[in-house]
Design a protein around this motif. Structure first.
Motif, short mmCIF file in Angstrom:
data_model
loop_
_atom_site.label_atom_id
_atom_site.label_comp_id
_atom_site.label_asym_id
_atom_site.label_seq_id
_atom_site.Cartn_x
_atom_site.Cartn_y
_atom_site.Cartn_z
N ASP A 163 6.71 6.63 53.40
CA ASP A 163 6.72 7.65 54.47
C ASP A 163 7.69 8.70 54.31
O ASP A 163 7.75 9.96 54.54
CB ASP A 163 6.47 7.03 55.87
CG ASP A 163 5.15 6.37 55.97
OD1 ASP A 163 4.18 6.57 55.33
OD2 ASP A 163 4.99 5.35 57.10
N PHE A 164 8.91 7.92 54.14
CA PHE A 164 10.32 8.82 54.35
C PHE A 164 10.27 9.76 53.06
O PHE A 164 10.50 11.03 53.11
CB PHE A 164 11.48 7.82 54.09
CG PHE A 164 12.80 8.65 53.96
CD1 PHE A 164 13.50 9.07 54.82
CD2 PHE A 164 13.24 8.61 52.67
CE1 PHE A 164 14.48 9.86 54.62
CE2 PHE A 164 14.56 9.25 52.11
CZ PHE A 164 15.21 9.78 53.57
N GLU A 167 7.81 12.66 53.56
CA GLU A 167 8.17 13.59 54.35
C GLU A 167 9.43 14.57 53.85
O GLU A 167 9.33 15.48 54.16
CB GLU A 167 8.79 12.98 55.75
CG GLU A 167 9.03 14.15 56.73
CD GLU A 167 9.51 13.22 58.01
OE1 GLU A 167 10.15 13.94 58.81
OE2 GLU A 167 9.26 12.04 58.48
N ALA A 170 7.66 16.96 51.63
CA ALA A 170 7.05 18.02 52.10
C ALA A 170 8.03 18.92 52.91
O ALA A 170 7.79 20.29 52.69
CB ALA A 170 6.08 17.43 53.33
N LEU A 171 8.97 18.48 53.44
CA LEU A 171 10.39 19.48 54.00
C LEU A 171 10.55 20.54 52.75
O LEU A 171 10.99 21.61 53.06
CB LEU A 171 11.34 18.58 54.49
CG LEU A 171 11.05 17.78 55.90
CD1 LEU A 171 12.12 16.78 56.22
CD2 LEU A 171 10.72 18.98 56.70
#
Length: 201
Positions: A163-164, A167, A170-171
């Motif tokens: 998940d990290f 994310e 994506a950022l």
């Protein structure tokens, strides 16, 4: 290559650096890295082809010294610098702004990483307390029941790590960062990894 050097501007800046005195390619790379406070360093594959082109155009010449080519600006190169002094002043201004932006971004990332490492330390301390006292404390002080003994913590860790990573990816992709900004992020991630290695020794 950083955006401020688009459209042949790196070529112009190399002439400017050589106008200060003869230099070999490695010196030019270090000077550019210093000018960008370490946030950008051109590769040899970026610098040397441009120096060769400048030499073909008669704007620089080279001599061999200690197994290295030392480049020197010619009178024709100085004439071109003189004709493009306004463009060079604009380039210096853009470099200054770019360095400020990169430094700000690096500072924000380092602050976030330091905060994440602090959170990780708190969570590790909480896990230690859980083991000793049978409680589970998360950052913020809320106590929870410990995970069940049969919980697959390895799978939970892998899920959180996935998940990290997703994310962060994506950022980064949503902001359309430049190569220089991406290099700064890579160095920051490397620094965070080193910090985790020290923490978990």
């Amino acid at each position: 290559m950083t955006g401020v050097f688009s459209h042949g501007r790196l070529r112009l800046y190399l002439l400017k650096l050589l106008d200060d005195g003869p230099k070999h390619g490695y010196e030019l790379i270090r000077l550019l890295e210093n000018r960008f406070l370490g946030h950008y360093a051109p590769s040899a594959g970026t610098i040397y082809p441009r120096l060769q082109r400048l030499e073909v155009e008669g704007l620089v010449t080279h001599t061999a010294a200690g197994g290295r080519k030392v480049y020197e600006i010619t009178d024709a190169g100085r004439a071109e610098l003189g004709q493009r002094d306004t463009e060079l002043a604009d380039l210096e201004s853009d470099i200054k702004a770019s360095v400020a932006d990169l430094s700000s971004l690096a500072g924000e990332i380092q602050t976030e990483v330091r905060g994440s490492v602090r959170d990780l330390k708190r969570e590790l301390r909480a896990a230690t307390r859980e083991t000793r006292y049978g409680g589970w404390t998360v950052p913020g002080g809320t106590r929870h029941a410990p995970p069940p003994p049969d919980a697959d913590l390895g799978a939970e860790f892998d899920r959180r790590l996935t998940d990290f990573t997703g994310e962060v990816r994506a950022l980064v992709h949503n902001r359309r960062l430049t190569d220089t900004q991406l290099r700064t992020l890579i160095r920051t991630l490397d620094g965070a990894l080193d910090g985790l290695r020290r923490l978990l020794r």
